[in-house]
Write a protein that holds these residues in place. Structure first.
Motif, PDB file in Angstrom:
ATOM      1  N   ILE A   1     -12.671  13.460  -4.486  1.00 51.13           N
ATOM      2  CA  ILE A   1     -13.404  14.720  -4.486  1.00 51.13           C
ATOM      3  C   ILE A   1     -12.586  15.823  -3.854  1.00 51.13           C
ATOM      4  O   ILE A   1     -11.648  15.586  -3.110  1.00 51.13           O
ATOM      5  CB  ILE A   1     -14.760  14.585  -3.748  1.00 51.13           C
TER       6      ILE A   1
ATOM      7  N   MET B   1     -16.006   8.793   3.499  1.00 54.54           N
ATOM      8  CA  MET B   1     -14.579   9.116   3.614  1.00 54.54           C
ATOM      9  C   MET B   1     -13.793   8.387   2.528  1.00 54.54           C
ATOM     10  O   MET B   1     -12.729   8.834   2.117  1.00 54.54           O
ATOM     11  CB  MET B   1     -14.041   8.695   4.983  1.00 54.54           C
ATOM     12  N   GLY B   2     -14.322   7.259   2.083  1.00 53.81           N
ATOM     13  CA  GLY B   2     -13.671   6.526   1.002  1.00 53.81           C
ATOM     14  C   GLY B   2     -13.619   7.323  -0.290  1.00 53.81           C
ATOM     15  O   GLY B   2     -12.798   7.050  -1.164  1.00 53.81           O
TER      16      GLY B   2
ATOM     17  N   ALA C   1      -4.506   6.128  -3.204  1.00 53.49           N
ATOM     18  CA  ALA C   1      -5.830   5.834  -2.662  1.00 53.49           C
ATOM     19  C   ALA C   1      -6.854   5.640  -3.776  1.00 53.49           C
ATOM     20  O   ALA C   1      -7.859   4.965  -3.600  1.00 53.49           O
ATOM     21  CB  ALA C   1      -6.266   6.956  -1.722  1.00 53.49           C
TER      22      ALA C   1
ATOM     23  N   ARG D   1       9.756  13.812  10.176  1.00 52.58           N
ATOM     24  CA  ARG D   1       8.378  13.560  10.548  1.00 52.58           C
ATOM     25  C   ARG D   1       8.142  14.030  11.972  1.00 52.58           C
ATOM     26  O   ARG D   1       9.030  13.922  12.818  1.00 52.58           O
ATOM     27  CB  ARG D   1       8.062  12.061  10.460  1.00 52.58           C
TER      28      ARG D   1
ATOM     29  N   LEU E   1      -8.998   9.398  12.155  1.00 50.08           N
ATOM     30  CA  LEU E   1      -8.790   7.958  12.065  1.00 50.08           C
ATOM     31  C   LEU E   1      -7.364   7.671  12.504  1.00 50.08           C
ATOM     32  O   LEU E   1      -6.590   8.572  12.798  1.00 50.08           O
ATOM     33  CB  LEU E   1      -8.981   7.496  10.621  1.00 50.08           C
TER      34      LEU E   1
ATOM     35  N   LEU F   1     -10.333  12.985   8.435  1.00 51.87           N
ATOM     36  CA  LEU F   1      -9.575  11.761   8.203  1.00 51.87           C
ATOM     37  C   LEU F   1      -8.421  11.627   9.190  1.00 51.87           C
ATOM     38  O   LEU F   1      -7.993  10.528   9.497  1.00 51.87           O
ATOM     39  CB  LEU F   1      -9.080  11.724   6.769  1.00 51.87           C
TER      40      LEU F   1
ATOM     41  N   ARG G   1     -11.645  19.065   5.396  1.00 46.91           N
ATOM     42  CA  ARG G   1     -12.040  17.668   5.217  1.00 46.91           C
ATOM     43  C   ARG G   1     -10.925  16.718   5.662  1.00 46.91           C
ATOM     44  O   ARG G   1     -11.177  15.613   6.130  1.00 46.91           O
ATOM     45  CB  ARG G   1     -12.398  17.394   3.766  1.00 46.91           C
TER      46      ARG G   1
ATOM     47  N   VAL H   1      -7.569  -0.204   1.148  1.00 48.28           N
ATOM     48  CA  VAL H   1      -7.009  -1.075   2.181  1.00 48.28           C
ATOM     49  C   VAL H   1      -8.010  -1.232   3.317  1.00 48.28           C
ATOM     50  O   VAL H   1      -8.608  -0.254   3.765  1.00 48.28           O
ATOM     51  CB  VAL H   1      -5.691  -0.504   2.744  1.00 48.28           C
TER      52      VAL H   1
ATOM     53  N   ARG I   1      -0.063   9.963  -2.004  1.00 50.88           N
ATOM     54  CA  ARG I   1      -1.065   9.219  -1.240  1.00 50.88           C
ATOM     55  C   ARG I   1      -2.412   9.247  -1.946  1.00 50.88           C
ATOM     56  O   ARG I   1      -3.134   8.269  -1.984  1.00 50.88           O
ATOM     57  CB  ARG I   1      -1.234   9.798   0.161  1.00 50.88           C
ATOM     58  N   ARG I   2      -2.757  10.406  -2.492  1.00 52.39           N
ATOM     59  CA  ARG I   2      -4.047  10.528  -3.150  1.00 52.39           C
ATOM     60  C   ARG I   2      -4.127   9.613  -4.377  1.00 52.39           C
ATOM     61  O   ARG I   2      -5.110   8.903  -4.581  1.00 52.39           O
ATOM     62  CB  ARG I   2      -4.252  11.991  -3.558  1.00 52.39           C
TER      63      ARG I   2
ATOM     64  N   SER J   1       0.822  -1.203   0.000  1.00 52.16           N
ATOM     65  CA  SER J   1       0.000   0.000   0.000  1.00 52.16           C
ATOM     66  C   SER J   1       0.856   1.254   0.000  1.00 52.16           C
ATOM     67  O   SER J   1       0.338   2.357  -0.076  1.00 52.16           O
ATOM     68  CB  SER J   1      -0.923   0.007   1.215  1.00 52.16           C
TER      69      SER J   1
ATOM     70  N   GLN K   1     -13.848   3.679  -2.488  1.00 47.69           N
ATOM     71  CA  GLN K   1     -12.687   4.296  -3.140  1.00 47.69           C
ATOM     72  C   GLN K   1     -12.626   3.897  -4.612  1.00 47.69           C
ATOM     73  O   GLN K   1     -11.809   4.437  -5.351  1.00 47.69           O
ATOM     74  CB  GLN K   1     -11.395   3.836  -2.450  1.00 47.69           C
TER      75      GLN K   1
ATOM     76  N   GLN L   1      -3.872   7.452   5.754  1.00 44.33           N
ATOM     77  CA  GLN L   1      -3.008   7.342   4.579  1.00 44.33           C
ATOM     78  C   GLN L   1      -3.643   6.479   3.509  1.00 44.33           C
ATOM     79  O   GLN L   1      -3.565   6.773   2.327  1.00 44.33           O
ATOM     80  CB  GLN L   1      -1.667   6.731   4.977  1.00 44.33           C
ATOM     81  N   TYR L   2      -4.287   5.398   3.946  1.00 43.52           N
ATOM     82  CA  TYR L   2      -4.943   4.531   2.973  1.00 43.52           C
ATOM     83  C   TYR L   2      -6.013   5.293   2.200  1.00 43.52           C
ATOM     84  O   TYR L   2      -6.321   4.983   1.064  1.00 43.52           O
ATOM     85  CB  TYR L   2      -5.593   3.328   3.669  1.00 43.52           C
ATOM     86  N   LEU L   3      -6.617   6.284   2.866  1.00 38.92           N
ATOM     87  CA  LEU L   3      -7.686   7.026   2.216  1.00 38.92           C
ATOM     88  C   LEU L   3      -7.143   8.238   1.457  1.00 38.92           C
ATOM     89  O   LEU L   3      -7.902   9.078   1.002  1.00 38.92           O
ATOM     90  CB  LEU L   3      -8.721   7.466   3.250  1.00 38.92           C
ATOM     91  N   GLY L   4      -5.843   8.312   1.322  1.00 38.21           N
ATOM     92  CA  GLY L   4      -5.289   9.315   0.428  1.00 38.21           C
ATOM     93  C   GLY L   4      -4.846  10.601   1.093  1.00 38.21           C
ATOM     94  O   GLY L   4      -4.727  11.613   0.429  1.00 38.21           O
ATOM     95  N   VAL L   5      -4.626  10.570   2.403  1.00 37.51           N
ATOM     96  CA  VAL L   5      -4.130  11.769   3.068  1.00 37.51           C
ATOM     97  C   VAL L   5      -2.636  11.595   3.306  1.00 37.51           C
ATOM     98  O   VAL L   5      -2.214  10.586   3.865  1.00 37.51           O
ATOM     99  CB  VAL L   5      -4.825  11.988   4.429  1.00 37.51           C
ATOM    100  N   ASP L   6      -1.858  12.580   2.858  1.00 39.65           N
ATOM    101  CA  ASP L   6      -0.444  12.543   3.190  1.00 39.65           C
ATOM    102  C   ASP L   6      -0.322  13.076   4.609  1.00 39.65           C
ATOM    103  O   ASP L   6      -0.181  14.259   4.852  1.00 39.65           O
ATOM    104  CB  ASP L   6       0.357  13.410   2.215  1.00 39.65           C
TER     105      ASP L   6
ATOM    106  N   ARG M   1     -16.157   1.167   2.942  1.00 41.77           N
ATOM    107  CA  ARG M   1     -15.403   2.397   2.735  1.00 41.77           C
ATOM    108  C   ARG M   1     -14.295   2.184   1.700  1.00 41.77           C
ATOM    109  O   ARG M   1     -14.070   3.026   0.827  1.00 41.77           O
ATOM    110  CB  ARG M   1     -14.783   2.850   4.065  1.00 41.77           C
TER     111      ARG M   1
ATOM    112  N   HIS N   1     -12.812  10.355  -0.430  1.00 41.42           N
ATOM    113  CA  HIS N   1     -11.854  11.455  -0.230  1.00 41.42           C
ATOM    114  C   HIS N   1     -10.867  11.664  -1.385  1.00 41.42           C
ATOM    115  O   HIS N   1     -10.689  12.783  -1.851  1.00 41.42           O
ATOM    116  CB  HIS N   1     -11.095  11.267   1.084  1.00 41.42           C
ATOM    117  N   PRO N   2     -10.211  10.601  -1.860  1.00 45.73           N
ATOM    118  CA  PRO N   2      -9.226  10.852  -2.915  1.00 45.73           C
ATOM    119  C   PRO N   2      -9.852  11.337  -4.219  1.00 45.73           C
ATOM    120  O   PRO N   2      -9.152  11.879  -5.068  1.00 45.73           O
ATOM    121  CB  PRO N   2      -8.546   9.496  -3.093  1.00 45.73           C
TER     122      PRO N   2
ATOM    123  N   ILE O   1       2.700   2.637   2.332  1.00 46.13           N
ATOM    124  CA  ILE O   1       2.964   3.444   3.521  1.00 46.13           C
ATOM    125  C   ILE O   1       4.240   2.994   4.222  1.00 46.13           C
ATOM    126  O   ILE O   1       4.743   3.680   5.086  1.00 46.13           O
ATOM    127  CB  ILE O   1       1.781   3.461   4.515  1.00 46.13           C
TER     128      ILE O   1
END
Lengths: 419, 331
Positions: free
Chosen positions: A106, A100-101, A76, B140, B217, B214, B210, A81, A72-73, A50, A154, B223-228, A150, A103-104, A52
């Motif tokens: 919108i 929230m899913g 996603a 970080r 969480l 996230l 927004r 995941v 990350r966007r 993934s 995505q 991060q999985y949902l696209g947030v750096d 969720r 998110h990437p 990370i």
């Protein structure tokens, strides 16, 4: 088409090596299961896929693009995941959590289309009725399915799941696995899931990766990976691996209690068991488990008791399928009986093909061996020899054979004879 | 509801004195704003309202908005309901800066802002930088070590401040009054300096609201949902502590607004930061302005410190909401 390429990946947590020379490829639309004992690096592998967790050596490519370069966007949008644990402290509504899913995809507020996608995702895992509930007020299993929804919202091309069926009822376990299978087959979704249940893995996955201590120990189709040898080497547990006669899929059952080492004979007393037609299964398991030295015979090869004895590592005198006992085998059996201290006769059906076993018991009695017969009532004896078997059993009884009411009692008697 | 607050509050500070002329003056004031005509010398009342009351009302709105917003941001970033704008030591840094200015009698006026405010701002910024430095490793920022570093640095700076106070003479009174916070010293230069900074930071925070959802969480899931997440945490911390630093140096350490306003709005409107954040900003601005009015009129001619009023009014209101909400309030 190759979707994911993992090449020579090494990952570290501080200075501890968590993944070591991991190399494999996953095709588009495949359902790959990852199995392995705790701490073998399964979750680390998912974290690596993934993006990370960045590998120190090697790389992960998705559609030819290096995961560590994608934002990350962007990741996603491609990879959803479902982690092992999910933390949602605030009392968000379930719908908001699923949204929230999006998110990437919108920028600020959701459109109608995003809502539709969220609801479709919730329907897929059957949580749409919870949409207006607070996430803090749903059960663990529901929460898990919401998190899967969720990830589906995505609209990913790849779905990574860490033990998706943990905490779920059996019906939901199967529902989730069926859903994942369907997503692979119909929408070309690529699924990689860490699974604990070998049977579910064997039933739904195209291929498996077995890991141990950060390395891949076996990879390929289920039947090649889930062998009792692989499992014993990796997990230290003896498993029986068979094809289920009804479903045709592999099914695996752990053998005996404990790790297999406990079944080494610890007691002096030697027991010979006469059984057949499944009547000896319980007795064999208990006697081996208690540490008695056990021999069995004569059994036909297709007899389920034969399978049990083989799996337990008990020495058996065997006969060809559907054949009466030959003299040669009879002699062999007698030799074993003479080496034993106790002869145990199970509650089994007697026919002409196995009558010789009873005669052997008679001879054993003459030689001074203790005989234990499992038969609660003489009337229940299944005799298909026109009374011959019954007569022999009667004689054994008259000459001092011990009668056990049931199998449990028989084990107790054998144990008391040890003293 | 929030709009009503704003209106009442805007009227409030002027309303307190000069009841009869207030309408006329309000119009005039807006006329000045629109036409940019130079100040007419004449009525003393006009002068007072324009130079004292107006900046004061503006500043309380700005500071209230800034504190509520950064409280809201910090609570989300730290995932901790006790977080407030001062968790990472901004207040104690500012206080020490102010104390140094007061005790040494420094005079380094900057952009028309008093030397106390300037040194307070410098103190706050230095503290933030030190705390960030302590808490970051390999580029970080660890949220937990940030929290700890912030608290410890705060304690240390407070100790230094205490020493200064022991050795100070008549300045002590000035210092204590500054520490309690207030708007009595605010003039136009403060507004012109602080407004662009605070407003632009607030806009940035609102645009990123927004992401705050996230961040609630786990780090991994965000991060999985696209947030750096590391970038986002950094951005939010910088924005939040920056507006706090500005607010504190303008008005001293006003407590409670940043802690409780986000909680009140969360109880009323739910945890979605796209709604929570703007409503907290409005409510914070309203509450602080209202409290400033009360602080001035409560027992004339003495002005009470506004921080005292925010706590006196805010705490019972918060407890009432907490009690009325039958469900367990989960953060």
């Amino acid at each position: 088409m190759v979707k994911i390429i993992i090449k020579n990946v090494e990952c570290y947590y501080n200075s501890i090596k968590a993944l070591d020379s991991i190399t494999f490829e996953v095709d588009e639309g495949d359902f790959v299961g990852i199995v392995g004992p705790n701490g073998s690096g399964k979750t680390t592998l998912l974290r690596c896929l993934s993006g990370i967790l960045k590998p120190k050596v090697g790389y992960v490519l998705i559609d030819g693009e290096d995961v560590s370069i994608l934002s990350r966007r962007e990741m996603a949008k491609r990879v959803g995941v479902v982690p092992q644990e999910s933390y949602i402290g605030f009392n968000f509504k379930v719908l908001d959590v699923v949204l929230m899913g999006r998110h990437p995809h919108i920028r600020r507020f959701e459109s109608k289309r995003d809502l539709e996608i969220a609801f479709r995702a919730m329907e897929a895992v059957k949580v749409q009725h919870l949409a207006d509930r607070f996430i803090t007020n749903v059960s663990g299993g529901e929460r898990r399915r919401i998190i899967i929804a969720r990830a589906l919202a995505q609209e990913p091309e790849i779905l990574l799941l860490d033990e998706p069926t943990v905490h779920l009822d059996i019906n939901h376990q199967i529902e989730i696995m069926e859903l994942l299978r369907k997503l692979c087959d119909k929408q070309g979704l690529t699924v990689i899931a860490v699974l604990h249940d070998f049977n579910l893995a064997a039933r739904y996955c195209d291929s498996l990766v077995m890991m141990n201590r950060g390395r891949i120990v076996a990879i390929g189709p289920c039947e090649k990976v889930l062998t009792s040898q692989n499992i014993e080497e990796t997990f230290g547990v003896k498993m029986i691996v068979n094809r289920h006669p009804v479903t045709g899929f592999l099914y695996l059952v752990p053998l005996l209690r404990g790790d297999g080492n406990e079944n080494k004979p610890t007691k002096k007393l030697k027991v010979h068991l006469i059984c057949g037609g499944g009547s000896g299964g319980y007795l064999m398991r208990e006697l081996v488990g208690e540490g008695f030295r056990l021999t069995v015979g004569v059994l036909n090869v297709i007899d389920s008791d034969y399978e049990t004895a083989k799996a337990l590592g008990v020495s058996v005198v065997c006969e060809a399928p559907f054949s009466p006992i030959t003299d040669e085998n009879h002699q062999e059996n007698l030799k074993m009986i003479m080496a034993a201290d106790i002869v145990l006769v199970a509650d089994m059906p007697f026919g002409y093909m196995n009558l010789k076993n009873l005669e052997a018991a008679l001879e054993a009695q003459k030689a001074g061996k203790r005989i234990v017969i499992v038969a609660d009532q003489p009337s229940r004896i299944r005799d298909y020899t026109g009374g011959k078997a019954k007569a022999i059993l009667e004689r054994l009884k008259e000459q001092g054979a011990i009668i056990a009411k049931n199998e449990k009692e028989a084990i107790k008697i054998v144990k008391s004879l040890e003293k | 509801m929030v709009l009503a607050w704003i209106i009442s509050v805007r009227i409030g500070p002027l309303h307190t004195s000069y009841m009869d002329i207030f309408h006329v003056l309000l119009k005039k004031a807006f006329l000045w704003l629109n036409w940019d005509t130079p100040l007419k010398v004449g009525e003393a009342k006009e002068y007072v309202i324009w130079n004292f009351r107006f900046p004061r009302a503006f500043m309380s709105i700005l500071v209230g908005a800034a504190l509520a917003a950064s409280g809201c941001v910090f609570q989300a970033v730290f995932k901790n309901p006790l977080a407030d704008p001062y968790v990472i030591g901004v207040s104690s840094g500012a206080a020490l800066g102010a104390a140094i200015a007061i005790i040494l009698g420094l005079n380094i006026a900057f952009l028309g802002v008093s030397s106390i405010a300037s040194t307070a701002f410098i103190g706050a910024l230095v503290t933030i930088l030190v705390v960030y430095r302590l808490a970051s490793a390999e580029g970080r920022i660890s949220v937990t070590s940030l929290l700890l570093a912030g608290v410890i640095v705060s304690i240390f700076l407070s100790a230094v401040l205490s020493i200064l106070m022991v050795f100070s003479g008549w300045e002590l009174h000035v210092l204590i009054f500054w520490l309690m916070g207030g708007f009595s010293h605010v003039r136009w230069p403060y507004i012109t300096t602080a407004t662009p900074i605070i407003i632009s930071c607030l806009i940035c925070i609102l645009l990123l609201a927004r992401n705050l959802n996230l961040l609630l969480l786990s780090e991994e899931e965000a991060q999985y949902l696209g947030v750096d997440i590391f970038k986002m945490v950094k951005i939010f911390l910088v924005l939040g502590s920056f507006i706090t630093a500005v607010a504190v140096s303008c008005s001293g350490c006003i407590g409670f607004v940043g802690l409780v306003v986000p909680h009140i709005m969360r109880i009323l409107l739910g945890p979605d930061h796209r709604i929570l954040l703007p409503s907290s900003i409005l409510a914070g601005a309203s509450l602080l302005t209202f409290c400033d009015v009360v602080a001035r009129i409560a027992c004339p001619p003495i002005e009470l410190p506004v921080g005292v009023i925010t706590a006196l009014i805010g705490a019972p209101f918060f407890l009432y909401l907490l009690h009325r909400k039958r469900e367990v309030y989960t953060f």
